[in-house]
Design a protein around this motif. Structure first.
Motif, PDB file in Angstrom:
ATOM      1  N   ASP A 142       1.933  13.650  -8.297  1.00  0.00           N
ATOM      2  CA  ASP A 142       0.657  13.971  -7.658  1.00  0.00           C
ATOM      3  C   ASP A 142       0.550  13.395  -6.248  1.00  0.00           C
ATOM      4  O   ASP A 142      -0.536  13.351  -5.663  1.00  0.00           O
ATOM      5  CB  ASP A 142      -0.505  13.459  -8.516  1.00  0.00           C
TER       6      ASP A 142
ATOM      7  N   LEU B 267      -7.090  11.639 -21.134  1.00  0.00           N
ATOM      8  CA  LEU B 267      -7.739  12.031 -19.877  1.00  0.00           C
ATOM      9  C   LEU B 267      -6.769  12.050 -18.700  1.00  0.00           C
ATOM     10  O   LEU B 267      -7.073  12.646 -17.654  1.00  0.00           O
ATOM     11  CB  LEU B 267      -8.911  11.087 -19.579  1.00  0.00           C
ATOM     12  N   THR B 268      -5.610  11.417 -18.853  1.00  0.00           N
ATOM     13  CA  THR B 268      -4.603  11.444 -17.792  1.00  0.00           C
ATOM     14  C   THR B 268      -4.164  12.873 -17.498  1.00  0.00           C
ATOM     15  O   THR B 268      -3.726  13.182 -16.385  1.00  0.00           O
ATOM     16  CB  THR B 268      -3.384  10.586 -18.199  1.00  0.00           C
TER      17      THR B 268
ATOM     18  N   ALA C  90      -6.129  13.963 -14.541  1.00  0.00           N
ATOM     19  CA  ALA C  90      -6.157  13.096 -13.351  1.00  0.00           C
ATOM     20  C   ALA C  90      -5.179  13.607 -12.299  1.00  0.00           C
ATOM     21  O   ALA C  90      -4.054  14.007 -12.628  1.00  0.00           O
ATOM     22  CB  ALA C  90      -5.815  11.666 -13.736  1.00  0.00           C
ATOM     23  N   ASP C  91      -5.627  13.600 -11.051  1.00  0.00           N
ATOM     24  CA  ASP C  91      -4.735  13.945  -9.945  1.00  0.00           C
ATOM     25  C   ASP C  91      -5.021  13.122  -8.698  1.00  0.00           C
ATOM     26  O   ASP C  91      -4.325  13.240  -7.694  1.00  0.00           O
ATOM     27  CB  ASP C  91      -4.831  15.436  -9.618  1.00  0.00           C
TER      28      ASP C  91
ATOM     29  N   TRP D   7      -8.383   7.431  -7.990  1.00  0.00           N
ATOM     30  CA  TRP D   7      -9.525   6.865  -8.701  1.00  0.00           C
ATOM     31  C   TRP D   7      -9.629   7.418 -10.128  1.00  0.00           C
ATOM     32  O   TRP D   7     -10.089   6.716 -11.040  1.00  0.00           O
ATOM     33  CB  TRP D   7     -10.826   7.109  -7.929  1.00  0.00           C
ATOM     34  N   LEU D   8      -9.162   8.663 -10.325  1.00  0.00           N
ATOM     35  CA  LEU D   8      -9.167   9.213 -11.674  1.00  0.00           C
ATOM     36  C   LEU D   8      -8.120   8.518 -12.549  1.00  0.00           C
ATOM     37  O   LEU D   8      -8.371   8.217 -13.722  1.00  0.00           O
ATOM     38  CB  LEU D   8      -8.902  10.713 -11.629  1.00  0.00           C
ATOM     39  N   TYR D   9      -6.950   8.275 -11.988  1.00  0.00           N
ATOM     40  CA  TYR D   9      -5.937   7.514 -12.726  1.00  0.00           C
ATOM     41  C   TYR D   9      -6.451   6.106 -13.047  1.00  0.00           C
ATOM     42  O   TYR D   9      -6.225   5.577 -14.144  1.00  0.00           O
ATOM     43  CB  TYR D   9      -4.642   7.431 -11.927  1.00  0.00           C
TER      44      TYR D   9
ATOM     45  N   THR E  56      -8.720   6.212 -16.040  1.00  0.00           N
ATOM     46  CA  THR E  56      -8.011   6.330 -17.316  1.00  0.00           C
ATOM     47  C   THR E  56      -7.403   4.996 -17.739  1.00  0.00           C
ATOM     48  O   THR E  56      -7.424   4.639 -18.922  1.00  0.00           O
ATOM     49  CB  THR E  56      -6.904   7.397 -17.242  1.00  0.00           C
TER      50      THR E  56
END
Length: 440
Positions: free
Chosen positions: A256, A307-308, A311-312, A315-317, A320
């Motif tokens: 990513d 949820l990973t 994620a991209d 902050w999303l990673y 998780t």
């Protein structure tokens, strides 16, 4: 002021002095444990090995660890915790230095295999000793405190190890060897041997059809203990998911467009959250059923890994990681307490060794299986599959709860000498005076 003192007393008060020596040894040992963190980089960049050869060396470390878990558990029961720990630690320290000076592949591979053997042989003996010295009512607190120390030490080791590697990689090996020796000295000098029963005595089995007890070997005893093997099997599947954090997660983040430094910062959130909050976990879970708490922890971790798939961004990673870390924090102390609860006193070391084997097997299988799923079915399938697997494991813990409670009650009754037990292999009363038997 009084309120703060009460909170502190609830967190750390009342634990035996021997536990704090073990805790100190655990912290010091982890402060020097940067070698494995940087091993792949050391082998590829410093020694110039290919990825395949580096993987071979690291894999041999894991193979040695699998054998060491079983051997250490056996020796802890038959020989004693202290001599097993001293031998394992001194052997690991010696091999750590040898590996630091090794240059060719055969020598490094041989050192890695033996180092894994000695290093992991210490774990069952250490865990058994902690169970020996801590009363069952305090074991959730004790395991939480030890888990906190492990993460503090490991986080510090990763940072300090980075500075040491800039100077000379040999420093990593020498520092690790020194901390191992210090740990061995502290435990050997300050923690006395506590005999929970006749060391190495074999527990009886009452056949289903009645009759007198027939002696059996320790391994056969464990293999017939379906309740404990069920817990170990469920932990293997949980570990397969959890260890994707160090194998497939960095690859997913790189795909990513996130670099290794970003991965380092994000994965560091795991240690930061544990250090900040682990000491309060015992108050959070209170006297809840250990099986239910473990089920919740496993499911929460699965949600984070699942949820990973969506994620991209950094902050999303990070979100998780925070979610599955919360599950890890809840799961770890209750899981360790469950193992203590289901382990007959005379066989604690061997039970710890068999349980540790689930982590060693997961360490070998997780990268291979994760890579295979990701390559053939895609990234989203891997992470959503992790969630499905943890949901099934969580259900398994809930379904196993009644059997675990019966097993705990049987061990408690045997310790008091008030019951003759059908079918299930457990120690007699004289062998289980200190058996761990808290309710689940």
């Amino acid at each position: 002021m009084g309120s703060a003192r009460r909170v502190l007393d609830n967190l750390i008060g009342g634990l035996p002095r021997a536990f704090w020596y073990l805790w100190t040894g655990s912290l010091i040992n982890r402060l020097g444990s940067a070698v494995l963190v940087f091993m792949a980089i050391y082998l590829t960049q410093e020694r110039g090995f290919s990825d395949a050869r580096a993987g071979l060396v690291i894999g041999l470390w894991g193979a040695g660890g699998a054998a060491g878990s079983l051997l250490g558990g056996y020796l802890a029961d038959r020989w004693g915790r202290r001599p097993t720990l001293l031998t394992a630690h001194l052997g690991a320290a010696t091999l750590m230095v040898a590996m630091g000076f090794a240059r060719d592949l055969p020598t490094l591979a041989g050192c890695a295999l033996l180092l894994g053997l000695f290093a992991e042989a210490a774990r069952p003996a250490f865990s058994a000793m902690m169970i020996d010295v801590v009363p069952e009512r305090d074991r959730v607190r004790a395991f939480s405190l030890n888990y906190w120390a492990v993460n503090v030490g490991f986080a510090a080791a990763a940072i300090l190890g980075g500075f040491a590697a800039r100077i000379d990689y040999l420093l990593l090996f020498l520092i690790n060897a020194v901390t191992i020796v210090i740990t061995a000295v502290i435990i050997f000098v300050k923690v006395r041997e506590v005999d929970p029963g006749r060391r190495g005595a074999l527990p009886p089995v009452v056949p289903a059809g009645g009759g007198g007890p027939a002696p059996v070997g320790a391994l056969r005893t464990i293999l017939r203990d379906r309740v404990f093997l069920g817990l170990t099997g469920l932990n293997l599947f949980s570990a397969l998911v959890f260890l994707q954090a160090s194998s497939m997660l960095p690859i997913a983040m790189t795909d990513d467009g996130l670099d290794a430094t970003t991965y380092g910062y994000i994965i560091a959130l795991n240690g930061v959250l544990i250090v900040a909050g682990q000491l309060f976990v015992p108050r959070l879970i209170g006297r809840s059923s250990h099986s239910r708490v473990v089920a919740l922890g496993v499911l929460l971790s699965g949600v984070g890994f699942g949820l990973t798939a969506f994620a991209d961004l950094a902050w999303l990673y990070a979100l998780t990681v925070l979610i599955w870390t919360l599950g890890e924090m809840i799961n770890s102390p209750s899981n360790s307490t469950l193992v203590a609860t289901l382990s007959p006193a005379a066989l604690r070391g061997r039970y710890q060794g068999v349980f540790s084997l689930s982590w060693q097997l997961a360490g070998a299988l997780a990268p291979t299986l994760g890579g295979l799923v990701r390559e053939t079915a895609g990234d989203a399938t891997l992470w959503l599959g992790c969630f499905v697997l943890t949901a099934l494991v969580s259900l398994g813990h809930l379904l196993a709860r009644p059997a675990r409670e019966r097993r705990a009650a049987e061990l408690r009754a045997a310790a008091l000498g008030t019951a003759t037990l059908p079918q299930v292999p457990i120690p007699g009363a004289a062998q289980t005076k200190a058996a761990a038997a808290s309710g689940n």
